[in-house]
Design a protein around this motif. Sequence first.
Motif, PDB file in Angstrom:
ATOM      1  N   ASP A   9      -5.822 -12.553  -2.105  1.00  0.00           N
ATOM      2  CA  ASP A   9      -5.874 -11.455  -3.065  1.00  0.00           C
ATOM      3  C   ASP A   9      -5.262 -10.201  -2.433  1.00  0.00           C
ATOM      4  OD1 ASP A   9      -6.751  -9.203  -4.615  1.00  0.00           O
ATOM      5  OD2 ASP A   9      -8.398 -10.406  -5.402  1.00  0.00           O
ATOM      6  N   HIS A  40     -16.907  -4.207   1.505  1.00  0.00           N
ATOM      7  CA  HIS A  40     -15.797  -3.858   2.396  1.00  0.00           C
ATOM      8  C   HIS A  40     -15.378  -2.401   2.306  1.00  0.00           C
ATOM      9  CE1 HIS A  40     -15.232  -8.301   1.805  1.00  0.00           C
ATOM     10  NE2 HIS A  40     -15.324  -8.200   3.114  1.00  0.00           N
ATOM     11  N   LYS A  41     -15.286  -1.874   1.097  1.00  0.00           N
ATOM     12  CA  LYS A  41     -14.810  -0.498   0.929  1.00  0.00           C
ATOM     13  C   LYS A  41     -15.747   0.520   1.584  1.00  0.00           C
ATOM     14  CE  LYS A  41     -11.846   0.844  -1.546  1.00  0.00           C
ATOM     15  NZ  LYS A  41     -10.512   1.351  -1.344  1.00  0.00           N
ATOM     16  N   PHE A  69      -5.916  -7.246  -2.823  1.00  0.00           N
ATOM     17  CA  PHE A  69      -6.967  -6.298  -2.447  1.00  0.00           C
ATOM     18  C   PHE A  69      -7.200  -6.331  -0.939  1.00  0.00           C
ATOM     19  CE2 PHE A  69     -11.536  -5.818  -1.519  1.00  0.00           C
ATOM     20  CZ  PHE A  69     -11.747  -4.519  -1.949  1.00  0.00           C
ATOM     21  N   TYR A  70      -7.314  -7.528  -0.378  1.00  0.00           N
ATOM     22  CA  TYR A  70      -7.590  -7.658   1.050  1.00  0.00           C
ATOM     23  C   TYR A  70      -6.374  -7.291   1.888  1.00  0.00           C
ATOM     24  CZ  TYR A  70     -11.899  -9.801  -0.461  1.00  0.00           C
ATOM     25  OH  TYR A  70     -13.113 -10.016  -1.048  1.00  0.00           O
ATOM     26  N   THR A  71      -5.200  -7.611   1.403  1.00  0.00           N
ATOM     27  CA  THR A  71      -3.983  -7.236   2.119  1.00  0.00           C
ATOM     28  C   THR A  71      -3.898  -5.720   2.227  1.00  0.00           C
ATOM     29  OG1 THR A  71      -2.865  -9.216   1.307  1.00  0.00           O
ATOM     30  CG2 THR A  71      -1.463  -7.442   2.151  1.00  0.00           C
ATOM     31  N   LYS A  72      -4.181  -5.036   1.141  1.00  0.00           N
ATOM     32  CA  LYS A  72      -4.130  -3.567   1.157  1.00  0.00           C
ATOM     33  C   LYS A  72      -5.181  -2.986   2.098  1.00  0.00           C
ATOM     34  CE  LYS A  72      -2.101  -2.983  -3.404  1.00  0.00           C
ATOM     35  NZ  LYS A  72      -2.282  -2.481  -4.773  1.00  0.00           N
ATOM     36  N   ILE A  73      -6.371  -3.558   2.098  1.00  0.00           N
ATOM     37  CA  ILE A  73      -7.409  -3.069   3.012  1.00  0.00           C
ATOM     38  C   ILE A  73      -6.973  -3.282   4.461  1.00  0.00           C
ATOM     39  CG2 ILE A  73      -9.745  -3.483   3.904  1.00  0.00           C
ATOM     40  CD1 ILE A  73     -10.720  -3.811   1.095  1.00  0.00           C
ATOM     41  N   GLU A  89      -9.452 -16.704  -1.221  1.00  0.00           N
ATOM     42  CA  GLU A  89      -9.854 -15.351  -1.600  1.00  0.00           C
ATOM     43  C   GLU A  89      -9.044 -14.306  -0.831  1.00  0.00           C
ATOM     44  OE1 GLU A  89     -13.833 -12.497  -1.748  1.00  0.00           O
ATOM     45  OE2 GLU A  89     -14.026 -14.570  -1.078  1.00  0.00           O
ATOM     46  N   LYS A  90      -8.753 -14.603   0.425  1.00  0.00           N
ATOM     47  CA  LYS A  90      -8.025 -13.659   1.273  1.00  0.00           C
ATOM     48  C   LYS A  90      -6.602 -13.416   0.769  1.00  0.00           C
ATOM     49  CE  LYS A  90      -8.103 -14.798   5.563  1.00  0.00           C
ATOM     50  NZ  LYS A  90      -8.026 -15.034   7.003  1.00  0.00           N
TER      51      LYS A  90
END
Length: 129
Positions: A84, A44-45, A86-90, A81-82
Amino acid sequence: MGHEIDDRNPIWIKEKADNFFKNKDYRSAINVYNRCIEIDPDFHKCYLNRATCLFYLGEFDLALQDLNKLTYMIENIDAKEKEDMFYTKILIKIKVKTYAIHAITNNYTEALEILSTILTKDNTFILGD
């Protein structure tokens, strides 16, 4: 032999791309992010960073393609998993970059719609309490 392993390690490749990015060599960074995505299409990154490079080069349509693809990828991962952060920030970063592209290209209606979704109560971790 170690070099061959590095050339297939998406994390190592992303770090190389990030170094090009930090040096504002966006074309080289894009080429290396492309290689990373080729090896790991779910990194993703790399999509987010490649979109940022494209943004800085003024290639807004291509940047939006990456941002839209990444949004689709994240929206279709396992619900647990969503959750997390991490995904919210992305997703917030995607919205901010998409907002900026629409604002720069004078698409103010889209820009304002996106801005309103960024400024919701659910996103206070980015904006502060």
